[in-house]
Motif scaffolding. Structure first.
Motif, PDB file in Angstrom:
ATOM      1  N   VAL A  64      47.160 103.186 141.172  1.00 32.52           N
ATOM      2  CA  VAL A  64      46.080 102.294 140.763  1.00 32.52           C
ATOM      3  C   VAL A  64      46.342 101.769 139.362  1.00 32.52           C
ATOM      4  O   VAL A  64      46.886 102.481 138.510  1.00 32.52           O
ATOM      5  CB  VAL A  64      44.742 103.071 140.787  1.00 32.52           C
ATOM      6  N   GLY A  65      45.956 100.511 139.128  1.00 35.57           N
ATOM      7  CA  GLY A  65      46.011  99.947 137.784  1.00 35.57           C
ATOM      8  C   GLY A  65      44.639  99.446 137.362  1.00 35.57           C
ATOM      9  O   GLY A  65      43.780  99.162 138.202  1.00 35.57           O
ATOM     10  N   ILE A  66      44.438  99.377 136.051  1.00 36.62           N
ATOM     11  CA  ILE A  66      43.186  98.840 135.515  1.00 36.62           C
ATOM     12  C   ILE A  66      43.534  97.802 134.459  1.00 36.62           C
ATOM     13  O   ILE A  66      44.189  98.133 133.461  1.00 36.62           O
ATOM     14  CB  ILE A  66      42.318  99.946 134.875  1.00 36.62           C
ATOM     15  N   ILE A  67      43.126  96.589 134.694  1.00 35.42           N
ATOM     16  CA  ILE A  67      43.294  95.560 133.654  1.00 35.42           C
ATOM     17  C   ILE A  67      41.982  95.469 132.900  1.00 35.42           C
ATOM     18  O   ILE A  67      40.956  95.096 133.469  1.00 35.42           O
ATOM     19  CB  ILE A  67      43.707  94.209 134.277  1.00 35.42           C
TER      20      ILE A  67
ATOM     21  N   PHE B 264      42.169  97.190 139.546  1.00 35.61           N
ATOM     22  CA  PHE B 264      40.813  96.806 139.170  1.00 35.61           C
ATOM     23  C   PHE B 264      40.900  95.845 137.981  1.00 35.61           C
ATOM     24  O   PHE B 264      41.556  96.179 136.986  1.00 35.61           O
ATOM     25  CB  PHE B 264      39.991  98.021 138.730  1.00 35.61           C
ATOM     26  N   THR B 265      40.249  94.702 138.090  1.00 32.45           N
ATOM     27  CA  THR B 265      40.164  93.818 136.928  1.00 32.45           C
ATOM     28  C   THR B 265      38.779  94.009 136.294  1.00 32.45           C
ATOM     29  O   THR B 265      37.756  93.687 136.899  1.00 32.45           O
ATOM     30  CB  THR B 265      40.395  92.345 137.323  1.00 32.45           C
TER      31      THR B 265
ATOM     32  N   TYR C 269      33.388  99.556 128.748  1.00 31.98           N
ATOM     33  CA  TYR C 269      32.639 100.603 129.454  1.00 31.98           C
ATOM     34  C   TYR C 269      32.999 100.692 130.938  1.00 31.98           C
ATOM     35  O   TYR C 269      33.096 101.775 131.490  1.00 31.98           O
ATOM     36  CB  TYR C 269      31.130 100.389 129.313  1.00 31.98           C
ATOM     37  N   THR C 270      33.163  99.536 131.613  1.00 28.54           N
ATOM     38  CA  THR C 270      33.502  99.646 133.029  1.00 28.54           C
ATOM     39  C   THR C 270      34.916 100.202 133.185  1.00 28.54           C
ATOM     40  O   THR C 270      35.193 100.956 134.116  1.00 28.54           O
ATOM     41  CB  THR C 270      33.372  98.290 133.767  1.00 28.54           C
ATOM     42  N   GLY C 271      35.800  99.865 132.243  1.00 25.56           N
ATOM     43  CA  GLY C 271      37.146 100.416 132.287  1.00 25.56           C
ATOM     44  C   GLY C 271      37.167 101.915 132.060  1.00 25.56           C
ATOM     45  O   GLY C 271      37.802 102.674 132.807  1.00 25.56           O
ATOM     46  N   SER C 272      36.462 102.375 131.047  1.00 22.42           N
ATOM     47  CA  SER C 272      36.493 103.816 130.771  1.00 22.42           C
ATOM     48  C   SER C 272      35.772 104.588 131.876  1.00 22.42           C
ATOM     49  O   SER C 272      36.109 105.730 132.180  1.00 22.42           O
ATOM     50  CB  SER C 272      35.896 104.133 129.397  1.00 22.42           C
TER      51      SER C 272
ATOM     52  N   ALA D 105      48.722 102.534 135.344  1.00 21.60           N
ATOM     53  CA  ALA D 105      48.749 101.520 134.291  1.00 21.60           C
ATOM     54  C   ALA D 105      47.325 101.131 133.937  1.00 21.60           C
ATOM     55  O   ALA D 105      46.493 100.924 134.818  1.00 21.60           O
ATOM     56  CB  ALA D 105      49.526 100.288 134.767  1.00 21.60           C
ATOM     57  N   ALA D 106      47.073 101.044 132.642  1.00 24.03           N
ATOM     58  CA  ALA D 106      45.749 100.660 132.156  1.00 24.03           C
ATOM     59  C   ALA D 106      45.961  99.802 130.926  1.00 24.03           C
ATOM     60  O   ALA D 106      46.594 100.247 129.964  1.00 24.03           O
ATOM     61  CB  ALA D 106      44.918 101.896 131.818  1.00 24.03           C
ATOM     62  N   SER D 107      45.451  98.587 130.967  1.00 23.16           N
ATOM     63  CA  SER D 107      45.759  97.688 129.862  1.00 23.16           C
ATOM     64  C   SER D 107      44.595  97.571 128.882  1.00 23.16           C
ATOM     65  O   SER D 107      43.436  97.741 129.232  1.00 23.16           O
ATOM     66  CB  SER D 107      46.097  96.288 130.388  1.00 23.16           C
TER      67      SER D 107
END
Lengths: 332, 332, 332, 332
Positions: free
Chosen positions: C3-6, C71-72, C11-14, C30-32
């Protein structure tokens, strides 16, 4: 394994139910509540709808006969009515009340009542007594304030470096339990910090006992208070040291002391929001010219009560101590 | 009398406007704000609609020429640009910034900048320096933390009874000012207690200066923190005494020390809710076996800032010190 | 799965990082974050210390090439820069921004900007579009308010029973994001309820779209506001019905509509404390003489954002929709 | 003038004491409390130390014989035991309970008890009934919710423009009184919005009565809830109009309706922080495509109870209605 909870309607009881709902090895097979006997757990603890189909039972021993381990989550003075029987039946016990934390004599003096059914227990501050807990049949789970304070001061006490320590602690209001009172009445707390039992809280004696094991001449002061929030204890440990230590030395002492402890995290700064809902104790260290301030943060219902109780259960049953507890905090 | 406010858009400025709206003798004739120059005060401070028709002006001296007294409610380092001129023009000044609270040398060391335009001021902790304030042209209004801590410890310091005192203080978040920042962002504070500048807050030097006047060998420690509320400072003063005093003796010492001070109330217990919105400092005293804990509660924007500034103004202008300030707290 | 997170610093990312830390099948590779590129995730999100060793990367496609799903979690207008590329690379996407929730024309009118890179997506209110989500490559995760309101009204809309519905919604302040502003400044919110965009919030159009699918002539009104808390959205749906229904009939309609939905619980009463930290939407129904009030409660960051995003991911990847999400709420 | 308070230990009673402490014409000569009879007022209400030397008395008529006016601040059903006697003795009364707000028949139906000692009273929403209040011997002080809702809707109701209005109201928890209960237990409220009596609160009938005087065919819906704060009621009035009005027309209607009312302020936006501690009702108006939302904010204990009671007292005694009440709100 099969688990029972005696006293499952209060906050520590419902917190055990919450935590154990996700435990891969433990199944709650009996949970007692005199008040709600015969009612479905989820009808009382509506947040648990979908997790338990069980009904509250009475606290009679027969309901707990199949348990491998029972948590006693009742007021002090009550637990001693159940613990000896449970042990006699070959059931391990984690007692969340205060009944087995102190030696008999100190208990009777501090709590002002005769101790019926005294047995020796291991004091369940997991990070300090891991090996004894693994072998114990009875673990006395620490008080919430002692958990935060003792973890904050132990690394320095072990080196006998503390001249004096003043613990100024702020607890969320769940620490006062789920019964309404003037103390917990919203308008009496809103936007306030309320100190209570300012120089005379009974948790003091747990601090003296545990830190005294490391350093017999330590001088301890303690003041508890509630702050306007639900969960959490923030402790400022104002430590007056013998000798001087740099920031780096201090951090090294703490990192080493807790290097095998998943649930103690040494941080640059701590915050209740960074531990809420988790079993972590975060610690930061702040040396000044006059003293060192060690700040610790825990969730009073998790590491300060039911989470640590499950951590102890894990060790007593031969599991990894983090089993079912490796949940990140609910930030923010 | 005619009053001016330099820096009237921040919290201490708007609090002065709030308090002076009810003062029977003072009329605000000029209030400056660079940001809002030319705008009606009530359009910026909407809670004041109905009380002021005035517009914000620039901070130029000419706008304040008709004032009998001016409050400087600007950041430290800024006040020194206005104060000498105002004094030269024969205008009395109460400075709410930190610029005149310490002697020049200490100021320059602690605040890390040269002091341009130093003049000696009277330290405006009213209860300690009443007679000098009456004669002063420049009063340096104390910091919010020093107000709560010094009032809590002075009666014992005056008797040179303090071996060591640890001040653990909790402030409402208005103490951080009205500019948004990560520190004041709601989710970073909610249900948290956040210590900051844990061993190094600059207000410390005001405590050393003022308590040192009473007792030169006093050992002081100080840790500030914010709690989730808007207004208020609660101080726990953990006092290690030379010698022993009973509860009665302690209460007598405090009652006598403050017997002429309307705004200091000796109570059996204190609460921020019992002082909020008022100029009171409530104090309770809790002797234990190891130490005495003195608890004080103030509203940081009133007794900790603008209310005490008006109290000082009253004395400087020959009024009763309580004029316009005898308002009960807003409980609960 | 990988899974990746852009956009993993907000808050939604964390919250995605928090939830995925416990997911048995998903691994974040990967998390940007533009702002924190090169820094360890746990040094920025200190509450995650112990859970991630990863560093934040840049949002370049090459960093996400090995992902099965991304996830964007970036602001609207930003997601459309990444989504088409990701889809072209054969990577599934759950977009948490608003970019793909509405048809192109409505989006451009409501958000006032041209949509570059429009693709059709499935609207990710899981309970309504489960089957399409299972087959989708792109899911547009719903807004927080639409989640609470649409779930509250759908069972009645499906029966075309609604004459008019007024949604009065109260959100925790995390809904405003993690950037400090006057809106999120603690003293501006403390002990307040603050309505905003009172008749003009853009989430309105998601409600019209989704409830309109059931009942084309439904009249909808919507007012959002923030309340002094971190997480949660409480919705009062004031429903004016065509025809009359008893309490029992109403409850039966809701029970049936959601009988296969683990995360929607029909309760006798609801409370934000009963859902906080979980993916649940609790709903209670209150018929009166003039109207029916349906109350729903969600955690805006979980069911209102990242939890539902993981629920959608589960379906898109062929897992049970509750995988990694069967966590009880953090009560109290 | 000489004032008495029957029922001075609850929140409306202590709020009367707070407000009257600063009233230039009124002196409280008797204040009753069964629970605290014989105790000094300030020992019970510690925030009032320094303001009252009086002791609580019993509620017997003889203790109030010298009063010009008495406030009855007791629960509904209790006030009717005192009011007729007081009136017979020539003492004016402002009743803060619900006993005289509705006609006898409606009262008996809604409150489910026989009304002993019914007398006609003037409904004390000051801005609507000023002239009658001046001549009244008995004023029935409005409920807190009715005050906020009726003031929000009256200008449009008077023009018979309202098709339907939905009042969604959020009250501080002091509205529940000073007795602890599960409802007011801190952990049950923290970070929550709790709707209650969702379609059946008895204050509804005051709205029907008063708005019905203006427009007989008005359709009213009302839902109350508590929010996590001490004081304040925020009302969203969702108004569905007959015909269309521009923002300017709407503002003109409200400005004109309240042009002689010091305590109603028409604002561009409102906030509980902008009225807290004051007798103001702030109102803002937000037209949308589907409806107009009128937002009002009051302090439930001041304009919603004891402040309005004093405002009524002022008129009954021939004073300016603002006497002793021109205090700015305590912002922030």
């Amino acid at each position: 394994m099969k688990v029972g909870i005696i006293g499952a309607s209060g906050y520590t009881g419902s917190e055990l139910l919450r935590i154990l709902a996700n435990h891969p090895e433990a199944e709650v097979i009996a949970a007692s509540s005199r008040r709600y006997e015969g009612q479905k757990i989820w009808k009382v603890h509506r947040f648990l709808k979908g997790f338990y189909d069980l009904e509250f039972c009475s606290p009679e021993l027969s309901n707990f006969g199949d348990c491998d381990l029972v948590f006693t989550a009742v007021p002090h003075g009550e637990a001693m009515k159940y613990v000896p029987q449970l042990l006699d039946s070959g059931i391990k016990v984690v007692d969340i009340s205060a009944d087995y934390r102190l030696d008999k004599e100190t208990y009777e003096r501090v709590y002002g009542k005769k101790h019926e059914g005294y047995v020796e227990a291991v004091y369940g501050l997991t990070e300090l007594h891991r090996e004894e807990i693994k072998k114990a049949n009875l673990v006395a789970n620490p008080g919430c304030y002692p958990t935060g304070t003792i973890l904050a001061a132990s690394p320095l006490a072990k080196l006998e470096l503390i001249e004096r320590v003043v613990f100024d602690c702020k607890s969320g209001i769940t620490g006062a339990g789920e019964s309404p009172s003037a103390f917990t009445h919203y308008p009496n707390l809103h936007e306030s910090i309320v100190p209570y039992k300012i120089t005379e809280h009974r948790h003091y004696y747990e601090m003296v006992q545990e830190l005294g094991r490391f350093q017999s001449d330590i001088k301890i002061s303690f003041t508890p208070q509630v702050y306007p929030g639900s969960r959490g204890i923030l402790t400022n440990a104002h430590v007056f040291l013998r000798g001087e230590l740099t920031r780096e030395e201090l951090y090294r002492i703490y990192e080493e002391f807790y290097e095998d402890s998943f649930f103690v995290r040494i941080q640059e700064s701590v915050s209740l929001s960074q531990v809420r809902g988790s079993n972590f104790c975060d610690i930061s260290i702040h040396p000044g010219e006059d003293r060192v301030v060690v700040v610790s943060a825990i969730d009073n219902l998790v590491k300060g009560a039911s989470g640590q109780a499950v951590q102890n259960m894990n060790l007593m049953m031969g599991f990894d101590e983090t089993l079912g507890l490796r949940t990140p905090p609910l930030f923010p």
